[in-house]
Scaffold this active site. Sequence first.
Site, PDB file in Angstrom:
ATOM      1  N   CYS A 185       0.836  -1.204   0.000  1.00  0.00           N
ATOM      2  CA  CYS A 185       0.000   0.000   0.000  1.00  0.00           C
ATOM      3  C   CYS A 185       0.879   1.266   0.000  1.00  0.00           C
ATOM      4  O   CYS A 185       1.503   1.559  -1.001  1.00  0.00           O
ATOM      5  CB  CYS A 185      -0.967  -0.046   1.181  1.00  0.00           C
ATOM      6  SG  CYS A 185      -2.309   1.130   1.072  1.00  0.00           S
ATOM      7  N   HIS A 235      -3.385  -5.743   1.196  1.00  0.00           N
ATOM      8  CA  HIS A 235      -2.605  -5.944   2.429  1.00  0.00           C
ATOM      9  C   HIS A 235      -2.468  -7.404   2.842  1.00  0.00           C
ATOM     10  O   HIS A 235      -3.309  -7.915   3.592  1.00  0.00           O
ATOM     11  CB  HIS A 235      -3.284  -5.177   3.570  1.00  0.00           C
ATOM     12  CG  HIS A 235      -3.148  -3.710   3.474  1.00  0.00           C
ATOM     13  ND1 HIS A 235      -2.231  -2.982   4.195  1.00  0.00           N
ATOM     14  CD2 HIS A 235      -3.818  -2.807   2.716  1.00  0.00           C
ATOM     15  CE1 HIS A 235      -2.342  -1.698   3.900  1.00  0.00           C
ATOM     16  NE2 HIS A 235      -3.307  -1.554   3.003  1.00  0.00           N
ATOM     17  N   GLU A 294      -0.508  -8.597   5.044  1.00  0.00           N
ATOM     18  CA  GLU A 294      -0.249  -8.737   6.489  1.00  0.00           C
ATOM     19  C   GLU A 294      -1.541  -8.825   7.310  1.00  0.00           C
ATOM     20  O   GLU A 294      -1.501  -9.239   8.472  1.00  0.00           O
ATOM     21  CB  GLU A 294       0.632  -7.575   6.980  1.00  0.00           C
ATOM     22  CG  GLU A 294      -0.079  -6.259   7.255  1.00  0.00           C
ATOM     23  CD  GLU A 294      -0.381  -5.439   6.004  1.00  0.00           C
ATOM     24  OE1 GLU A 294      -0.371  -6.010   4.893  1.00  0.00           O
ATOM     25  OE2 GLU A 294      -0.652  -4.239   6.140  1.00  0.00           O
TER      26      GLU A 294
END
Lengths: 231, 98
Positions: A85, A194, A196
Site C-alpha cells: 500500500c 494488504h 499482512e
Amino acid sequence: MRIGVVTFPGSLDDRDALRAVRLADAEPVALWHGAHDLDGVDAIVLPGGFSYGDYLRAGAIAAHAPIMAEVIDAAGKGMPVLGICNGFQMLTEAHLLPGGLIRNDVGTFVRRDQALRVEQTDTAWTNGFTAGQEIVIPLKNGEGGFIASDDELDRIEGEGRVAFRYLGLNPNGSLRDIAGVTNERGNVVGLMPHPEHATEIGFGPDTADAMRSGIDGLTFFTSAIRALQAV
Amino acid sequence: MPTIVVDVMPKAELLDPQGKAVAGALARLGNNEITGVRVGKRFELTTDGPVDDATLAEVRRIADDLLSNSVIENVVGVTVVDGATVSTEAGTGETVAP
C-alpha cells in the site's frame, strides 16, 4: 531469518506487518525511517499507512527518508523488499518499481476483501503461490490507481513484471487491473492490497470454510523466508 | 524577496480523478459551459538572496526530483516572480506582475 519493518511518521500497519513476520516463523525487526541502519536484516517490508499525511504525493516524502538510501542499496544487491500500500507508493516514488499510484477513479476510499490473481510466482514474495492462483486479502486505500504510459505497461507485461491483478471488480481504476508489480530481478515487490492482514485464522477475510479464516497473506512472508533459504 | 513558482500538472494522457470530480460537481451545480477540469499543483519557493541561473537550475532539479513524479506528472512552469528577473520554461511565458 530476520525481516525488518520500517516505521515512518504516519505508518499504520507496521505492527501488523511485524506480527505477520512472526506468524511466518521469522524474527521481526522494527526499523526506524530516520536511521541509516538496517540492523543486519535479511529482508525488508515497507508497511501501509499515510506517511507524512500523504503530503506532496502518497509515499513521496518517505521515499527520501534517510533509511531509504540503505533500502535502495540493499534492493540493488538483491535483498527481498516488499512494499504494501503506502510502501508500494514509496517504492514507485523511489523508482524501484515502475508506474505510479493516483487517486481511486471512484473518488472515494475503498475498503473490501479483494480477490487477486497471482500472475508472477518467480519472485521473492510470491514463490509459494501457484501460477494463476486466486487469493483474497484485504484492500484499503484512497490512492490505489496504478498508472503508467501504454508503452511502459506493454513493457512490464512483456517482462512478466505484473505480479498481481484484481479479479472481479477493479476497485480503483488501476490500468489493466494491475494490483502489484515486481522489479526485473524479482526481489522487490509492491502491491496495494494488504497481505499482512490475512495471516492468522480469526483475523483474516471470510472464506467458504469459516468467517475470518483467510490467511492467503501468510504465503508472502513464507515465500520470502524460502527465497532467503535458497540463497 | 524573490519567489520561484513551480507549476505541476497531471500528465494529459493519464487520468485525473480529482479534476473529474470537480467537473462533475460543476455539472451538478448547473454549469454546462465548463466541459473539463484538471487539477494541478502550484509550489511557491522563496529565497533570501537574488535568483540567478544556478538557483534556477537547482529549482528545476528539485522540481523534477521531488516536487513532481515524472511517471504521472509534468512540470509545466518554473517562473520567478516579485523580482526584476522573469524566467520561464516550457512555453508558459507569462510575465507575472509583482
